[in-house]
Design a protein around this motif. Structure first.
Motif, PDB file in Angstrom:
ATOM      1  N   PRO A  19      69.433 -60.573 -32.073  1.00  0.00           N
ATOM      2  CA  PRO A  19      68.493 -61.214 -32.998  1.00  0.00           C
ATOM      3  C   PRO A  19      67.404 -61.987 -32.255  1.00  0.00           C
ATOM      4  O   PRO A  19      67.593 -62.415 -31.115  1.00  0.00           O
ATOM      5  CB  PRO A  19      69.376 -62.177 -33.784  1.00  0.00           C
ATOM      6  N   SER A  22      65.875 -68.561 -32.241  1.00  0.00           N
ATOM      7  CA  SER A  22      65.449 -69.554 -33.231  1.00  0.00           C
ATOM      8  C   SER A  22      64.065 -70.100 -32.882  1.00  0.00           C
ATOM      9  O   SER A  22      63.299 -70.460 -33.772  1.00  0.00           O
ATOM     10  CB  SER A  22      66.475 -70.685 -33.330  1.00  0.00           C
ATOM     11  N   ALA A  25      61.591 -67.601 -34.261  1.00  0.00           N
ATOM     12  CA  ALA A  25      61.581 -67.729 -35.721  1.00  0.00           C
ATOM     13  C   ALA A  25      60.829 -68.988 -36.165  1.00  0.00           C
ATOM     14  O   ALA A  25      60.005 -68.932 -37.086  1.00  0.00           O
ATOM     15  CB  ALA A  25      63.016 -67.743 -36.244  1.00  0.00           C
ATOM     16  N   ASP A  45      68.061 -58.638 -38.681  1.00  0.00           N
ATOM     17  CA  ASP A  45      69.230 -59.384 -39.141  1.00  0.00           C
ATOM     18  C   ASP A  45      68.851 -60.550 -40.053  1.00  0.00           C
ATOM     19  O   ASP A  45      69.729 -61.257 -40.532  1.00  0.00           O
ATOM     20  CB  ASP A  45      70.030 -59.898 -37.946  1.00  0.00           C
ATOM     21  N   CYS A  47      66.917 -63.258 -39.215  1.00  0.00           N
ATOM     22  CA  CYS A  47      66.676 -64.519 -38.511  1.00  0.00           C
ATOM     23  C   CYS A  47      65.275 -65.064 -38.810  1.00  0.00           C
ATOM     24  O   CYS A  47      65.119 -66.231 -39.180  1.00  0.00           O
ATOM     25  CB  CYS A  47      66.865 -64.311 -37.016  1.00  0.00           C
TER      26      CYS A  47
END
Length: 140
Positions: A19, A22, A25, A45, A47
């Motif tokens: 993925p 963070s 993202a 996925d 994220c």
């Protein structure tokens, strides 16, 4: 695990085996904040989708995912519109012209003509002044 299995089964369609971080993202979410509507290409996925939902309402986010297994997982877990569609077909699947397109589609592993067609499809549907945010991973 689903992302890894899908990537192994379709390496030219799914360019990541893990993925997005963070940090990636949250960076995308910060860049999207205040702009509507938003389209994410290659939900994977989820994220990045979840981070985007932190700055926009489910009504303002549409996620496209081509892989049937990943699409099914996203459709079950995300409150926004999730479409199983080829990103090159944006014009035929979107209702409104997005202000932002966020893409994690693996352009670096695609044939140049396919990647070019995707870029053209994005340009054709973006609202005036809209932006395309793209991240690419490379095989090292």
């Amino acid at each position: 695990m689903t992302l890894l299995l899908s990537a192994l089964a379709h390496p030219l369609r799914i360019g990541a085996v893990a993925p997005s971080s963070s940090k990636v993202a949250s960076t995308f979410a910060a860049l999207v904040q205040g702009r509507r509507p938003v389209v994410e290409l290659g939900g994977g996925d989820g994220c990045i989708s979840r981070a985007l939902l932190g700055v926009c309402s489910p009504d303002d986010l549409t996620v496209l995912e081509l892989d049937p297994i990943l699409h099914q997982q996203l459709a079950k877990t995300l409150p926004c519109r999730v479409l199983r569609a080829d990103a090159a077909e944006l014009r035929s699947v979107l209702g409104a012209r997005p202000e932002v397109i966020v893409s994690t589609i693996p352009l670096r592993v695609m044939p140049a003509d396919v990647a070019g067609a995707l870029g053209s499809a994005c340009a054709a549907v973006l609202a005036p002044g809209g932006v395309l945010l793209q991240i690419c991973y490379d095989i090292v």
